[in-house]
Design a protein around this motif. Structure first.
Motif, PDB file in Angstrom:
ATOM      1  N   SER A  60       0.839  -1.186  -0.031  1.00  0.00           N
ATOM      2  CA  SER A  60      -0.070   0.040   0.007  1.00  0.00           C
ATOM      3  C   SER A  60       0.769   1.252   0.003  1.00  0.00           C
ATOM      4  CB  SER A  60      -0.858   0.017   1.332  1.00  0.00           C
ATOM      5  OG  SER A  60      -2.036  -1.007   1.038  1.00  0.00           O
ATOM      6  N   ASP A  61       2.151   1.213   0.403  1.00  0.00           N
ATOM      7  CA  ASP A  61       2.966   2.313   0.053  1.00  0.00           C
ATOM      8  C   ASP A  61       3.407   2.826  -1.131  1.00  0.00           C
ATOM      9  OD1 ASP A  61       4.841   0.365  -0.560  1.00  0.00           O
ATOM     10  OD2 ASP A  61       6.504   1.196   0.772  1.00  0.00           O
ATOM     11  N   TYR A  62       2.973   1.892  -2.114  1.00  0.00           N
ATOM     12  CA  TYR A  62       2.845   2.221  -3.608  1.00  0.00           C
ATOM     13  C   TYR A  62       1.596   2.268  -4.270  1.00  0.00           C
ATOM     14  CZ  TYR A  62       8.019   1.062  -4.287  1.00  0.00           C
ATOM     15  OH  TYR A  62       9.225   1.100  -4.286  1.00  0.00           O
ATOM     16  N   THR A  63       0.610   2.635  -3.500  1.00  0.00           N
ATOM     17  CA  THR A  63      -0.865   2.802  -4.167  1.00  0.00           C
ATOM     18  C   THR A  63      -0.853   3.836  -5.285  1.00  0.00           C
ATOM     19  OG1 THR A  63      -1.858   2.171  -2.021  1.00  0.00           O
ATOM     20  CG2 THR A  63      -3.264   3.351  -3.640  1.00  0.00           C
ATOM     21  N   GLY A  64      -0.078   4.648  -5.256  1.00  0.00           N
ATOM     22  CA  GLY A  64      -0.108   5.833  -6.142  1.00  0.00           C
ATOM     23  C   GLY A  64       0.460   5.370  -7.801  1.00  0.00           C
ATOM     24  N   TYR A  65       1.061   4.114  -7.710  1.00  0.00           N
ATOM     25  CA  TYR A  65       1.610   3.732  -8.992  1.00  0.00           C
ATOM     26  C   TYR A  65       0.300   2.632  -9.649  1.00  0.00           C
ATOM     27  CZ  TYR A  65       6.166   5.365  -7.441  1.00  0.00           C
ATOM     28  OH  TYR A  65       7.070   5.964  -7.082  1.00  0.00           O
ATOM     29  N   PHE A  66      -0.431   2.107  -8.542  1.00  0.00           N
ATOM     30  CA  PHE A  66      -1.442   1.403  -9.179  1.00  0.00           C
ATOM     31  C   PHE A  66      -2.078   1.750 -10.223  1.00  0.00           C
ATOM     32  CE2 PHE A  66      -2.027  -0.762  -4.771  1.00  0.00           C
ATOM     33  CZ  PHE A  66      -0.691  -1.312  -4.751  1.00  0.00           C
ATOM     34  N   GLY A  67      -2.342   1.086 -11.255  1.00  0.00           N
ATOM     35  CA  GLY A  67      -3.113   1.319 -12.604  1.00  0.00           C
ATOM     36  C   GLY A  67      -2.081   1.698 -13.627  1.00  0.00           C
ATOM     37  N   GLU A  68      -0.771   2.305 -13.332  1.00  0.00           N
ATOM     38  CA  GLU A  68       0.213   2.307 -14.213  1.00  0.00           C
ATOM     39  C   GLU A  68       0.812   1.124 -14.758  1.00  0.00           C
ATOM     40  OE1 GLU A  68       3.113   5.462 -12.979  1.00  0.00           O
ATOM     41  OE2 GLU A  68       1.392   6.358 -11.663  1.00  0.00           O
ATOM     42  N   MET A  69       1.036   0.916 -15.976  1.00  0.00           N
ATOM     43  CA  MET A  69       1.813  -0.215 -16.676  1.00  0.00           C
ATOM     44  C   MET A  69       3.364   0.000 -16.542  1.00  0.00           C
ATOM     45  SD  MET A  69      -0.661  -2.068 -17.212  1.00  0.00           S
ATOM     46  CE  MET A  69       0.082  -3.514 -17.931  1.00  0.00           C
ATOM     47  N   ILE A  70       3.756  -0.192 -15.229  1.00  0.00           N
ATOM     48  CA  ILE A  70       5.128   0.144 -14.961  1.00  0.00           C
ATOM     49  C   ILE A  70       5.661  -1.082 -13.927  1.00  0.00           C
ATOM     50  CG2 ILE A  70       5.234   2.448 -15.520  1.00  0.00           C
ATOM     51  CD1 ILE A  70       5.242   2.759 -12.406  1.00  0.00           C
ATOM     52  N   GLU A  71       7.030  -1.356 -14.155  1.00  0.00           N
ATOM     53  CA  GLU A  71       7.404  -2.423 -13.090  1.00  0.00           C
ATOM     54  C   GLU A  71       7.486  -1.710 -11.883  1.00  0.00           C
ATOM     55  OE1 GLU A  71      11.300  -5.375 -12.737  1.00  0.00           O
ATOM     56  OE2 GLU A  71      10.963  -4.369 -14.621  1.00  0.00           O
ATOM     57  N   LEU A  72       7.307  -2.228 -10.715  1.00  0.00           N
ATOM     58  CA  LEU A  72       7.462  -1.717  -9.455  1.00  0.00           C
ATOM     59  C   LEU A  72       8.841  -2.146  -9.102  1.00  0.00           C
ATOM     60  CD1 LEU A  72       3.850  -2.033  -7.862  1.00  0.00           C
ATOM     61  CD2 LEU A  72       5.008   0.023  -9.047  1.00  0.00           C
ATOM     62  N   ALA A  73       9.954  -1.194  -8.749  1.00  0.00           N
ATOM     63  CA  ALA A  73      11.297  -1.877  -8.400  1.00  0.00           C
ATOM     64  C   ALA A  73      10.873  -1.206  -6.711  1.00  0.00           C
ATOM     65  CB  ALA A  73      12.103  -0.501  -8.859  1.00  0.00           C
ATOM     66  N   ASP A  74      12.124  -1.907  -5.980  1.00  0.00           N
ATOM     67  CA  ASP A  74      11.723  -1.950  -4.654  1.00  0.00           C
ATOM     68  C   ASP A  74      12.037  -0.658  -4.145  1.00  0.00           C
ATOM     69  OD1 ASP A  74      14.658  -2.366  -5.034  1.00  0.00           O
ATOM     70  OD2 ASP A  74      14.796  -4.414  -4.576  1.00  0.00           O
ATOM     71  N   ASP A  75      12.827   0.322  -4.918  1.00  0.00           N
ATOM     72  CA  ASP A  75      13.474   1.624  -4.236  1.00  0.00           C
ATOM     73  C   ASP A  75      12.777   2.781  -4.911  1.00  0.00           C
ATOM     74  OD1 ASP A  75      14.278   1.189  -6.778  1.00  0.00           O
ATOM     75  OD2 ASP A  75      16.437   1.353  -6.293  1.00  0.00           O
ATOM     76  N   MET A  76      11.544   2.682  -5.438  1.00  0.00           N
ATOM     77  CA  MET A  76      11.030   3.821  -5.827  1.00  0.00           C
ATOM     78  C   MET A  76      10.465   4.639  -4.716  1.00  0.00           C
ATOM     79  SD  MET A  76       8.781   1.687  -8.811  1.00  0.00           S
ATOM     80  CE  MET A  76       7.749   3.061  -9.640  1.00  0.00           C
ATOM     81  N   PRO A  77      10.225   5.964  -5.188  1.00  0.00           N
ATOM     82  CA  PRO A  77       9.546   6.832  -3.953  1.00  0.00           C
ATOM     83  C   PRO A  77       8.318   6.236  -3.536  1.00  0.00           C
ATOM     84  CG  PRO A  77      10.339   8.007  -5.951  1.00  0.00           C
ATOM     85  CD  PRO A  77      10.363   6.650  -6.415  1.00  0.00           C
ATOM     86  N   ARG A  78       8.032   6.297  -2.439  1.00  0.00           N
ATOM     87  CA  ARG A  78       6.589   5.924  -1.739  1.00  0.00           C
ATOM     88  C   ARG A  78       5.516   6.990  -2.314  1.00  0.00           C
ATOM     89  NH1 ARG A  78       8.449   2.222   2.076  1.00  0.00           N
ATOM     90  NH2 ARG A  78      10.334   2.836   3.042  1.00  0.00           N
ATOM     91  N   LYS A  79       4.409   6.121  -2.464  1.00  0.00           N
ATOM     92  CA  LYS A  79       3.124   6.918  -3.180  1.00  0.00           C
ATOM     93  C   LYS A  79       1.794   6.175  -2.307  1.00  0.00           C
ATOM     94  CE  LYS A  79       4.578   8.694  -7.622  1.00  0.00           C
ATOM     95  NZ  LYS A  79       3.918   8.835  -9.204  1.00  0.00           N
ATOM     96  N   PRO A  80       1.644   6.544  -0.702  1.00  0.00           N
ATOM     97  CA  PRO A  80       0.735   6.011  -0.180  1.00  0.00           C
ATOM     98  C   PRO A  80      -0.477   6.681  -0.619  1.00  0.00           C
ATOM     99  CG  PRO A  80       1.916   7.380   1.288  1.00  0.00           C
ATOM    100  CD  PRO A  80       2.610   7.046  -0.125  1.00  0.00           C
TER     101      PRO A  80
END
Length: 296
Positions: free
Chosen positions: A124-144
């Motif tokens: 859920s700390d990556y919620t802001g990326y949901f819906g984007e067709m991108i690979e979620l790396a383990d060191d991306m800026p958080r987007k809760p």
């Protein structure tokens, strides 16, 4: 003296599977697994002498005095408050359990001389990326998310992880965080889950229930969409690797297989499993299923 692995939240689903997993790979001559939780659980007695259970509550610092204070090799931190188990909404519970509780766990690990701490983070700390067709790396800026039932939960989990990184920097502990999506595991149908504080049923649990009842399994929307489904025993292998990896490998790791399971594939697998189960006897239920049934 045996080295000790202390598991907070051992009575939860992930904790039960991990204790069972470690009981099958560790030697009781060298290791002791100390399972810990808020309730009295006699189930762990079956794993003696490798495993013993100590009742302790991470929100009550004094209760942690009952845990071993020396020869502690690792602390595994699975305990905390989460939306799926919260009826109604009380943001203070997230702060008390996830932030203050984690601080208590870290102080225990520090004073007991633990070599490393393992922690479960929420996707859920990556919620802001949901819906984007991108690979979620383990060191991306958080987007809760800043609204909804997961907002304060994710914020407190992020704060807890930052506390862990502070202890890593200040005291030299190894620290391994695992960002978890949904972990696929057995959960008895008597266990209540919540969404927005109200009782709900998970999508895969609903599909299994319908299959058991002989009802059609309908997929609404695009059947090619899906998710990365991680089996709980594969997750336990990740924990095992972090327990014995060099401390220099400390980091935050995304938990995943990299393989998408579509809705239609999931439906097909559930149907195939139903056909197999019809030929199995009740006596083949696992020990973990028996415990989860007992605990509801």
């Amino acid at each position: 003296m045996r080295k000790k692995i202390v598991i907070f939240g051992a009575g939860g689903t992930l904790g039960l599977y991990l204790v069972d997993y470690l009981a099958n790979i560790l030697s009781a001559d060298e290791w002791e697994v100390v399972a810990s939780g808020r309730s009295d659980i006699a189930f762990f007695d079956r794993y003696a002498p490798l495993v013993r259970y100590v009742r302790a509550d991470i929100t009550d610092e004094e209760s942690l005095a009952a845990l071993p204070q020396e020869d502690v090799y690792a602390v595994v931190h699975f305990a905390g408050a989460l939306p799926a188990y919260m009826e109604g909404y009380d943001p203070r519970r997230y702060v008390d359990a996830n932030v203050m509780g984690t601080l208590n766990v870290l102080e225990y690990a520090r004073t007991a001389g633990a070599d490393r701490v393992l922690y479960t983070q929420t996707i859920s700390d990556y919620t802001g990326y949901f819906g984007e067709m991108i690979e979620l790396a383990d060191d991306m800026p958080r987007k809760p998310a800043m609204t909804g039932d997961h907002a304060v939960y994710a914020i407190t989990k992020i704060a807890a992880e930052e506390l862990c990184w502070h202890y890593r920097a200040a005291y030299g502990m190894g620290f391994f965080a695992f960002r978890l999506p949904n972990i696929y595991c057995f959960m008895h149908d008597s266990k209540t889950l919540y969404h927005d504080g109200k009782p709900a049923v998970s999508s895969y649990r609903l599909m299994i229930d319908k299959a058991r009842a002989g009802e059609p399994l309908e997929i609404w929307g695009d059947p090619t969409k899906g998710m990365d489904l991680i089996y709980v025993k594969d997750f336990c292998q990740m924990i095992e690797k972090a327990l014995f990896a060099p401390k220099e490998a400390s980091g935050t790791y995304n938990v995943g297989t990299g393989v998408l399971t579509s809705g239609s594939q999931h439906r097909g697998r559930v149907l195939r499993a139903r056909r197999r189960v019809r030929h199995q006897l009740p006596s083949r239920k696992t020990r973990l299923r028996e415990l989860l049934h007992e605990r509801g």
